[in-house]
Design an enzyme around this catalytic site. Structure first.
Site, mmCIF file in Angstrom:
data_model
loop_
_atom_site.group_PDB
_atom_site.id
_atom_site.type_symbol
_atom_site.label_atom_id
_atom_site.label_comp_id
_atom_site.label_asym_id
_atom_site.label_seq_id
_atom_site.Cartn_x
_atom_site.Cartn_y
_atom_site.Cartn_z
ATOM 1 N N ASN A 7 -16.301 -44.784 -28.063
ATOM 2 C CA ASN A 7 -16.956 -44.682 -29.367
ATOM 3 C C ASN A 7 -16.085 -45.462 -30.351
ATOM 4 O O ASN A 7 -14.971 -45.049 -30.661
ATOM 5 C CB ASN A 7 -17.102 -43.223 -29.807
ATOM 6 C CG ASN A 7 -17.770 -43.102 -31.175
ATOM 7 O OD1 ASN A 7 -17.533 -43.911 -32.062
ATOM 8 N ND2 ASN A 7 -18.596 -42.091 -31.342
ATOM 9 N N ASP A 221 -15.633 -36.883 -25.142
ATOM 10 C CA ASP A 221 -16.209 -38.048 -24.458
ATOM 11 C C ASP A 221 -16.103 -37.806 -22.956
ATOM 12 O O ASP A 221 -15.001 -37.562 -22.439
ATOM 13 C CB ASP A 221 -15.461 -39.310 -24.878
ATOM 14 C CG ASP A 221 -15.585 -39.574 -26.372
ATOM 15 O OD1 ASP A 221 -16.505 -40.308 -26.766
ATOM 16 O OD2 ASP A 221 -14.770 -39.006 -27.142
#
Length: 260
Positions: A7, A221
């Site tokens: 990200n 994540d």
DNA sequence: ATGACTTACCGTGTAAGA
């Protein structure tokens, strides 16, 4: 085959940090989240110059996902099925052709959901229901496939430095964790936990209040692998040092290797 | 403690992130 998820919190602001990491880490495939750019604004040449083909699914200002691959990439589709009204760019998938086998790679940016309760949390839970449906279809295909990205889910208390601070947050509410478990328990392998146990492993540190310096992080994540992909799994690591560099994203890359 | 950062937008502030 090395596959990473990152990200990046804005592709334009992260061009230098992202290409520096790419040149060092040498992943074959990267799924990116929060590109915060329309497709036409994405700096494809930065990656094409390095041998990656680029597939984006962007929108203005917010969200946006992409796949970079230096292996052949086929059958790219955009958008998570299940709601034709949903205009948020949070899902992209494609088939990566490895030397030994093909892998279906799905990149996702799961909604944050705060504040909870409220319409944003309702959207998060509805999105997770749609994710579960796509996950079931991937399992039914009985082929190597994975779903990687920013899940915005802290799976357990051990995945936060200060779990009590997240008790009422959309990332850690019992209903969020249950929805995540319902997907994992369909038969997926959560790659990081296949290799590493216990607390102290994070992928996100807030920009505020010196969170990085205090190692006040959360693990949000994740890589979920079908059994056929899990059979090929060789390693899974978090590139945490990236967070201490110049102009970092608030997330760091997580990656796996597959014998594919 | 309605805080703290950081990004993108057409903005001189606002919304969103997690």
């Amino acid at each position: 085959m090395k596959i990473a998820s990152f990200n990046i919190n804005g592709i334009k602001a992260r061009a230098q940090a992202l290409t520096d990491w790419l040149d060092e880490a040498q992943p074959d495939v990267v799924v990116l989240q929060e590109i915060k750019s329309v497709d036409e604004g994405f700096p494809c040449e930065l990656f094409e110059d390095r041998g990656y083909r680029v597939e984006t699914h962007g929108q203005k200002s917010f969200n946006g996902v992409a796949i970079l691959s230096r292996l052949p990439l086929e059958d790219v589709t955009r958008g998570l099925p299940g709601d034709d009204e949903d205009e948020q760019a949070r899902w992209i998938e494609g088939t990566v052709i490895g030397d030994k086998t093909a892998v279906r790679v799905c990149g996702l940016y799961l909604p944050n959901g705060n504040p909870a309760p409220g319409p944003k949390y309702d959207y998060k839970l509805a999105w997770m229901e749609r994710l579960k449906a796509r996950a079931e279809a991937l399992l039914a295909a009985e082929e190597p496939a994975l779903m990687a990205g920013d899940y915005n889910v802290i799976p357990q208390d051990e995945d936060a430095k200060r779990p009590e601070a997240w008790r009422k947050d959309a990332l850690a509410l019992p209903e969020t964790r249950a929805a995540f478990r319902r997907i994992v328990n369909l038969g997926f392998t959560e790659a990081f936990r296949a290799f590493h146990q216990g607390p102290g492993h994070y992928t996100f540190w807030d920009y505020q209040a010196g969170a990085w310096n205090r190692d006040d992080g959360i693990r949000i994540d994740h890589f979920l692998l079908t059994p056929q992909a899990a059979d090929l799994l060789g390693d899974c690591q978090i590139d945490r040092d990236i967070r201490g560099r110049e102009k970092p994203s608030d997330h760091v890359p997580i990656w796996i290797t597959l014998d594919a």
